[in-house]
Write an enzyme that holds these catalytic residues in place. Structure first.
Site, PDB file in Angstrom:
ATOM      1  N   GLY A 106      49.780 -14.989  24.691  1.00  0.00           N
ATOM      2  CA  GLY A 106      50.807 -14.133  24.116  1.00  0.00           C
ATOM      3  C   GLY A 106      50.635 -13.978  22.618  1.00  0.00           C
ATOM      4  O   GLY A 106      49.731 -14.567  22.007  1.00  0.00           O
ATOM      5  N   LYS A 159      38.374  -1.954  25.339  1.00  0.00           N
ATOM      6  CA  LYS A 159      37.998  -0.942  26.329  1.00  0.00           C
ATOM      7  C   LYS A 159      36.525  -0.573  26.203  1.00  0.00           C
ATOM      8  O   LYS A 159      35.863  -0.262  27.190  1.00  0.00           O
ATOM      9  CB  LYS A 159      38.877   0.302  26.206  1.00  0.00           C
ATOM     10  N   GLU A 161      46.104 -20.886  33.967  1.00  0.00           N
ATOM     11  CA  GLU A 161      47.413 -20.248  33.792  1.00  0.00           C
ATOM     12  C   GLU A 161      48.524 -21.243  34.083  1.00  0.00           C
ATOM     13  O   GLU A 161      48.508 -21.931  35.105  1.00  0.00           O
ATOM     14  CB  GLU A 161      47.506 -19.037  34.736  1.00  0.00           C
ATOM     15  N   HIS A 198      41.788  18.234  46.204  1.00  0.00           N
ATOM     16  CA  HIS A 198      40.993  17.467  47.162  1.00  0.00           C
ATOM     17  C   HIS A 198      39.523  17.637  46.858  1.00  0.00           C
ATOM     18  O   HIS A 198      39.090  18.759  46.606  1.00  0.00           O
ATOM     19  CB  HIS A 198      41.270  17.951  48.592  1.00  0.00           C
ATOM     20  N   GLY A 214      47.147 -13.605  31.428  1.00  0.00           N
ATOM     21  CA  GLY A 214      47.888 -12.366  31.215  1.00  0.00           C
ATOM     22  C   GLY A 214      46.890 -11.235  31.036  1.00  0.00           C
ATOM     23  O   GLY A 214      45.767 -11.281  31.578  1.00  0.00           O
ATOM     24  N   VAL A 215      47.305 -10.260  30.278  1.00  0.00           N
ATOM     25  CA  VAL A 215      46.492  -9.050  30.142  1.00  0.00           C
ATOM     26  C   VAL A 215      45.162  -9.342  29.445  1.00  0.00           C
ATOM     27  O   VAL A 215      44.094  -8.930  29.911  1.00  0.00           O
ATOM     28  CB  VAL A 215      47.269  -7.964  29.374  1.00  0.00           C
TER      29      VAL A 215
HETATM   30  P1  FAD Z   1      49.455  -3.510  14.847  1.00  0.00           P
HETATM   31  O1  FAD Z   1      48.523  -2.681  15.632  1.00  0.00           O
HETATM   32  O2  FAD Z   1      49.281  -4.975  14.880  1.00  0.00           O
HETATM   33  O3  FAD Z   1      49.322  -2.992  13.351  1.00  0.00           O
HETATM   34  C1  FAD Z   1      49.945  -3.616  12.285  1.00  0.00           C
HETATM   35  C2  FAD Z   1      49.178  -3.282  11.014  1.00  0.00           C
HETATM   36  O4  FAD Z   1      49.954  -3.662   9.912  1.00  0.00           O
HETATM   37  C3  FAD Z   1      47.858  -4.017  10.889  1.00  0.00           C
HETATM   38  O5  FAD Z   1      46.862  -3.127  10.480  1.00  0.00           O
HETATM   39  C4  FAD Z   1      48.125  -5.045   9.794  1.00  0.00           C
HETATM   40  O6  FAD Z   1      46.986  -5.352   9.023  1.00  0.00           O
HETATM   41  C5  FAD Z   1      49.140  -4.294   8.957  1.00  0.00           C
HETATM   42  N1  FAD Z   1      50.013  -5.152   8.159  1.00  0.00           N
HETATM   43  C6  FAD Z   1      50.728  -6.219   8.539  1.00  0.00           C
HETATM   44  N2  FAD Z   1      51.486  -6.682   7.530  1.00  0.00           N
HETATM   45  C7  FAD Z   1      51.237  -5.865   6.480  1.00  0.00           C
HETATM   46  C8  FAD Z   1      51.719  -5.807   5.160  1.00  0.00           C
HETATM   47  N3  FAD Z   1      52.642  -6.660   4.712  1.00  0.00           N
HETATM   48  N4  FAD Z   1      51.232  -4.858   4.350  1.00  0.00           N
HETATM   49  C9  FAD Z   1      50.316  -3.955   4.776  1.00  0.00           C
HETATM   50  N5  FAD Z   1      49.836  -3.953   6.034  1.00  0.00           N
HETATM   51  C10 FAD Z   1      50.292  -4.900   6.861  1.00  0.00           C
HETATM   52  N6  FAD Z   1      48.137  -2.125  24.011  1.00  0.00           N
HETATM   53  C11 FAD Z   1      48.045  -1.049  24.818  1.00  0.00           C
HETATM   54  O7  FAD Z   1      48.980  -0.260  24.891  1.00  0.00           O
HETATM   55  N7  FAD Z   1      46.910  -0.827  25.553  1.00  0.00           N
HETATM   56  C12 FAD Z   1      45.853  -1.648  25.507  1.00  0.00           C
HETATM   57  O8  FAD Z   1      44.852  -1.413  26.186  1.00  0.00           O
HETATM   58  C13 FAD Z   1      45.935  -2.790  24.682  1.00  0.00           C
HETATM   59  N8  FAD Z   1      44.901  -3.651  24.607  1.00  0.00           N
HETATM   60  C14 FAD Z   1      44.981  -4.733  23.781  1.00  0.00           C
HETATM   61  C15 FAD Z   1      43.926  -5.613  23.761  1.00  0.00           C
HETATM   62  C16 FAD Z   1      43.988  -6.733  22.952  1.00  0.00           C
HETATM   63  C17 FAD Z   1      42.826  -7.686  22.938  1.00  0.00           C
HETATM   64  C18 FAD Z   1      45.129  -6.958  22.141  1.00  0.00           C
HETATM   65  C19 FAD Z   1      45.211  -8.137  21.230  1.00  0.00           C
HETATM   66  C20 FAD Z   1      46.194  -6.080  22.168  1.00  0.00           C
HETATM   67  C21 FAD Z   1      46.137  -4.956  23.001  1.00  0.00           C
HETATM   68  N9  FAD Z   1      47.197  -4.071  23.094  1.00  0.00           N
HETATM   69  C22 FAD Z   1      47.110  -2.989  23.934  1.00  0.00           C
HETATM   70  C23 FAD Z   1      48.423  -4.243  22.306  1.00  0.00           C
HETATM   71  C24 FAD Z   1      48.392  -3.333  21.058  1.00  0.00           C
HETATM   72  O9  FAD Z   1      47.234  -3.617  20.307  1.00  0.00           O
HETATM   73  C25 FAD Z   1      49.632  -3.544  20.231  1.00  0.00           C
HETATM   74  O10 FAD Z   1      50.784  -3.389  21.027  1.00  0.00           O
HETATM   75  C26 FAD Z   1      49.681  -2.526  19.091  1.00  0.00           C
HETATM   76  O11 FAD Z   1      48.558  -2.638  18.261  1.00  0.00           O
HETATM   77  C27 FAD Z   1      50.963  -2.695  18.277  1.00  0.00           C
HETATM   78  O12 FAD Z   1      50.983  -1.748  17.266  1.00  0.00           O
HETATM   79  P2  FAD Z   1      51.741  -2.017  15.891  1.00  0.00           P
HETATM   80  O13 FAD Z   1      51.545  -0.775  15.088  1.00  0.00           O
HETATM   81  O14 FAD Z   1      53.095  -2.487  16.157  1.00  0.00           O
HETATM   82  O15 FAD Z   1      50.980  -3.231  15.210  1.00  0.00           O
HETATM   83  P1  NAI Z   2      50.418 -12.131  28.058  1.00  0.00           P
HETATM   84  O1  NAI Z   2      51.833 -12.307  27.731  1.00  0.00           O
HETATM   85  O2  NAI Z   2      49.971 -10.904  28.766  1.00  0.00           O
HETATM   86  O3  NAI Z   2      49.903 -13.359  28.927  1.00  0.00           O
HETATM   87  C1  NAI Z   2      50.000 -14.670  28.480  1.00  0.00           C
HETATM   88  C2  NAI Z   2      49.821 -15.592  29.665  1.00  0.00           C
HETATM   89  O4  NAI Z   2      49.613 -16.902  29.179  1.00  0.00           O
HETATM   90  C3  NAI Z   2      51.031 -15.621  30.583  1.00  0.00           C
HETATM   91  O5  NAI Z   2      50.624 -15.453  31.909  1.00  0.00           O
HETATM   92  C4  NAI Z   2      51.639 -17.000  30.314  1.00  0.00           C
HETATM   93  O6  NAI Z   2      52.278 -17.532  31.433  1.00  0.00           O
HETATM   94  C5  NAI Z   2      50.386 -17.788  29.962  1.00  0.00           C
HETATM   95  N1  NAI Z   2      50.635 -18.974  29.142  1.00  0.00           N
HETATM   96  C6  NAI Z   2      51.489 -19.099  28.099  1.00  0.00           C
HETATM   97  N2  NAI Z   2      51.393 -20.336  27.574  1.00  0.00           N
HETATM   98  C7  NAI Z   2      50.461 -21.003  28.296  1.00  0.00           C
HETATM   99  C8  NAI Z   2      49.913 -22.312  28.240  1.00  0.00           C
HETATM  100  N3  NAI Z   2      50.296 -23.178  27.313  1.00  0.00           N
HETATM  101  N4  NAI Z   2      48.981 -22.652  29.149  1.00  0.00           N
HETATM  102  C9  NAI Z   2      48.562 -21.774  30.073  1.00  0.00           C
HETATM  103  N5  NAI Z   2      49.047 -20.519  30.186  1.00  0.00           N
HETATM  104  C10 NAI Z   2      49.979 -20.140  29.299  1.00  0.00           C
HETATM  105  O7  NAI Z   2      49.654 -12.303  26.655  1.00  0.00           O
HETATM  106  P2  NAI Z   2      48.180 -11.970  26.206  1.00  0.00           P
HETATM  107  O8  NAI Z   2      47.266 -11.835  27.358  1.00  0.00           O
HETATM  108  O9  NAI Z   2      47.872 -12.934  25.135  1.00  0.00           O
HETATM  109  O10 NAI Z   2      48.348 -10.535  25.571  1.00  0.00           O
HETATM  110  C11 NAI Z   2      49.295 -10.322  24.554  1.00  0.00           C
HETATM  111  C12 NAI Z   2      49.881  -8.977  24.659  1.00  0.00           C
HETATM  112  O11 NAI Z   2      48.954  -7.993  24.217  1.00  0.00           O
HETATM  113  C13 NAI Z   2      50.225  -8.548  26.083  1.00  0.00           C
HETATM  114  O12 NAI Z   2      51.479  -9.017  26.490  1.00  0.00           O
HETATM  115  C14 NAI Z   2      50.234  -7.073  25.963  1.00  0.00           C
HETATM  116  O13 NAI Z   2      51.482  -6.660  25.493  1.00  0.00           O
HETATM  117  C15 NAI Z   2      49.165  -6.803  24.920  1.00  0.00           C
HETATM  118  N6  NAI Z   2      47.930  -6.376  25.592  1.00  0.00           N
HETATM  119  C16 NAI Z   2      47.962  -5.226  26.318  1.00  0.00           C
HETATM  120  C17 NAI Z   2      46.845  -4.798  26.983  1.00  0.00           C
HETATM  121  C18 NAI Z   2      46.931  -3.581  27.807  1.00  0.00           C
HETATM  122  O14 NAI Z   2      47.918  -2.873  27.692  1.00  0.00           O
HETATM  123  N7  NAI Z   2      45.940  -3.293  28.646  1.00  0.00           N
HETATM  124  C19 NAI Z   2      45.586  -5.538  26.914  1.00  0.00           C
HETATM  125  C20 NAI Z   2      45.695  -6.768  26.174  1.00  0.00           C
HETATM  126  C21 NAI Z   2      46.824  -7.136  25.527  1.00  0.00           C
END
Ligand code: FAD
Ligand code: NAI
Length: 472
Positions: A278, A58, A210, A451, A189-190
């Site tokens: 994913g 973000k 995709e 508004h 995806g996202v």
């Molecule tokens: P995580 O955030 O993955 O946290 C797990 C933690 O556990 C990590 O710190 C890891 O180091 C630690 N850990 C793992 N194993 C161990 C162990 N054995 N011992 C000690 N520590 C350990 N979601 C949204 O809602 N909005 C968004 O805008 C959004 N944007 C995203 C953008 C990107 C690029 C990505 C990749 C993801 C995004 N997500 C977003 C998804 C979101 O980041 C995850 O859904 C969320 O972080 C999940 O939370 P969690 O606590 O389950 O796991």
């Molecule tokens: P995603 O599940 O959102 O999208 C993955 C995309 O890749 C899908 O459209 C799928 O059809 C495609 N795909 C899968 N295999 C493929 C292949 N071999 N070749 C071409 N396309 C293929 O997963 P993404 O973007 O990696 O994000 C992971 C997760 O992280 C999201 O599902 C979401 O839960 C979380 N996230 C959330 C955000 C938010 O809330 N704003 C921002 C970023 C991530």
């Protein structure tokens, strides 16, 4: 000597650290273990979300949007920008500072709530009389209850490991040091859309490949179409229905061989490749076998609807279990589990978890899509209102998109709300509240909205369900 706790949380991401705070608030002697390291080797709690997910993405989306506005849209407001420049290092530095503020904020919250924080990897050692033994480095902790919140990792393409130089996961995608000339993303995806948007705005030529033939299949079709139109106009090239073949990671860049929707062989060269197909649940180093913690075939920890695992007093939340991989879903589960441990009735309503894609236009939704309602044979009414007819959107200079309501044909209960347009991420909250309280579309239509505000489009879309918009 082992240290005894009521609750041990493994993982300090949004699922874990929030669970720990709620457990501590409820009076439990709580520990949280997290292994994430900052670049100096120190603790960096907050997980994927804080370090390489929600927060840094973000930050870069905001910076890159400012850059795009300055270069392309300020002129519309009569603001001249001469000599516009881009300092990627500074932009990344700002992003890192935002991440650090969040890491430090969580460390402060641990102190404030008297949570014992352990920096390191937590592994199940054994189940004993006093509870579960968890090993962290040299220390042994014993917890009556254990909450596993170990998150997820980026999924790699088979045979194409992430080197974070040329082939990037979300981690490398947030640390590209200079704007690549050509950037390819696999998966629209996202992450594909958000990171593709960042680097396109900064000047990269971006292609997103995709596999599926439909764009954003989980999103309401009408909304996805509107979003696609906007992305096409921006020059974000999205190819649907592709089959990715051999990926060659060379010194100068990456070559992706694929076949297009017509089955024709194609080849694309890129300076950088982001693979965003994913994520996979993470239990690396957790040692679930030591206590017989059950995983499914995807590697996710098996839980019931209450986040209970197959072991008594062992719970799991967030990305490491079933359900959407979203930070707020992880948080809600964390709170609910802590409350259940305290004998309360914590609850998570999966039907009202909002989704947001932070592109421009933003895409946000809650509840059912039109295609889901059709497939389920639900009788519904739809109402839409375009931002083009909203005064605040015109003043902002951002009239892309619409708000769409879906309501039960008989009862008028809101079944889904879908938004593509400015500040959709904020607007969706009203719909979430409405659905949580089982409101009807008429309830929203009868509420006074300020508004001029974008939220008037929400009210008007609710009015549109009854075919009585006032401004369109
Ligand atoms: P995580 O955030 O993955 O946290 C797990 C933690 O556990 C990590 O710190 C890891 O180091 C630690 N850990 C793992 N194993 C161990 C162990 N054995 N011992 C000690 N520590 C350990 N979601 C949204 O809602 N909005 C968004 O805008 C959004 N944007 C995203 C953008 C990107 C690029 C990505 C990749 C993801 C995004 N997500 C977003 C998804 C979101 O980041 C995850 O859904 C969320 O972080 C999940 O939370 P969690 O606590 O389950 O796991
Ligand atoms: P995603 O599940 O959102 O999208 C993955 C995309 O890749 C899908 O459209 C799928 O059809 C495609 N795909 C899968 N295999 C493929 C292949 N071999 N070749 C071409 N396309 C293929 O997963 P993404 O973007 O990696 O994000 C992971 C997760 O992280 C999201 O599902 C979401 O839960 C979380 N996230 C959330 C955000 C938010 O809330 N704003 C921002 C970023 C991530």
């Amino acid at each position: 000597m082992s240290k005894q706790f009521d609750v041990i949380v493994i993982g300090g991401g949004p699922g874990g650290y929030i669970a720990a705070i709620r457990a501590a608030q409820l009076g439990f002697n709580t520990a949280c273990i997290d292994e994430w390291k900052n670049d100096k080797g120190g603790p960096a709690p907050g997980g994927t979300c804080t370090n390489v997910g929600c927060i840094p993405s973000k930050a870069l989306l905001q910076s890159s949007e400012h850059y795009e506005h300055a270069g392309k849209h300020f002129a519309d407001h009569g603001i001249e920008v001469k000599g516009l420049g881009l300092d990627v290092a500074k932009m990344l530095g700002r992003k890192d500072a935002v991440v650090k503020q969040n890491n430090d904020g969580i460390l402060y919250l641990f102190k404030k709530n008297k949570i014992a924080f352990f920096h390191g990897r937590g592994s199940f050692a054994k189940a004993g009389g006093e509870g579960y033994e968890i090993q962290v480095g040299e220390e042994t902790l014993v917890g009556k209850h254990v909450i596993v919140a170990t998150g997820s990792n980026a999924r790699a393409l088979p045979g194409v490991p992430f080197d974070e130089q040329n082939v990037l996961s979300n981690d490398g995608a947030l640390r590209i040091q200079s704007v690549p000339k050509k950037l390819v993303l696999i998966g629209s995806g996202v992450i594909g859309l958000e990171m593709g948007s960042v680097w396109r705005r900064l000047g990269a030529e971006v292609t997103v490949l995709e596999a599926l033939p439909t764009f954003l299949g989980a999103v309401d079709e009408q909304i996805a179409k509107e979003a696609k139109k906007a992305f096409d106009k921006q020059g974000l090239k999205i190819e649907l229905g592709v089959k990715v073949g051999e990926v060659v990671n060379g010194k100068a860049g990456v070559t992706v061989n694929y076949s297009n929707a017509k089955g024709e062989a194609q080849k694309i060269e890129a300076d950088k490749l982001i693979v965003s197909i994913g994520r996979v649940p993470n239990t690396i180093g957790l040692n679930p076998e030591a206590v017989g913690l059950k995983l499914d075939e995807r590697g996710a920890i098996v839980v019931d609807e209450l986040c209970k695992t197959n072991l008594p007093n062992v719970w799991a939340v967030g990305d490491v279990v079933r359900g959407p991989m979203l930070a707020h879903k992880a948080e809600e589960e964390g709170v609910a589990v802590a409350e259940r441990i305290a004998g309360q009735h914590g609850h998570v309503n999966f039907n009202t978890i909002p989704w947001v894609i932070y592109t421009s236009p933003e895409i946000a939704w809650v509840g059912q899509t039109e295609q889901q309602l059709k497939a389920a044979g639900v009788q519904y009414k739809a109402g839409t209102f375009p931002f083009l007819a909203n005064g605040r959107a015109r003043a902002l200079g951002d009239t892309t998109g619409m708000v769409k309501f879906l309501a039960d044909a008989k009862t008028d209960e809101i079944l889904g709300v879908h938004i593509v347009g400015p500040m959709a991420s904020e607007l969706i909250s009203e719909a979430v509240v409405a659905m949580e309280f089982k409101a009807s579309a008429e309830d929203i239509a009868r509420i006074c909205h300020a508004h001029p505000s974008l939220s008037e489009a929400t009210k008007e879309a609710a009015l549109a369900v009854d075919k009585r918009t006032l401004n369109f």
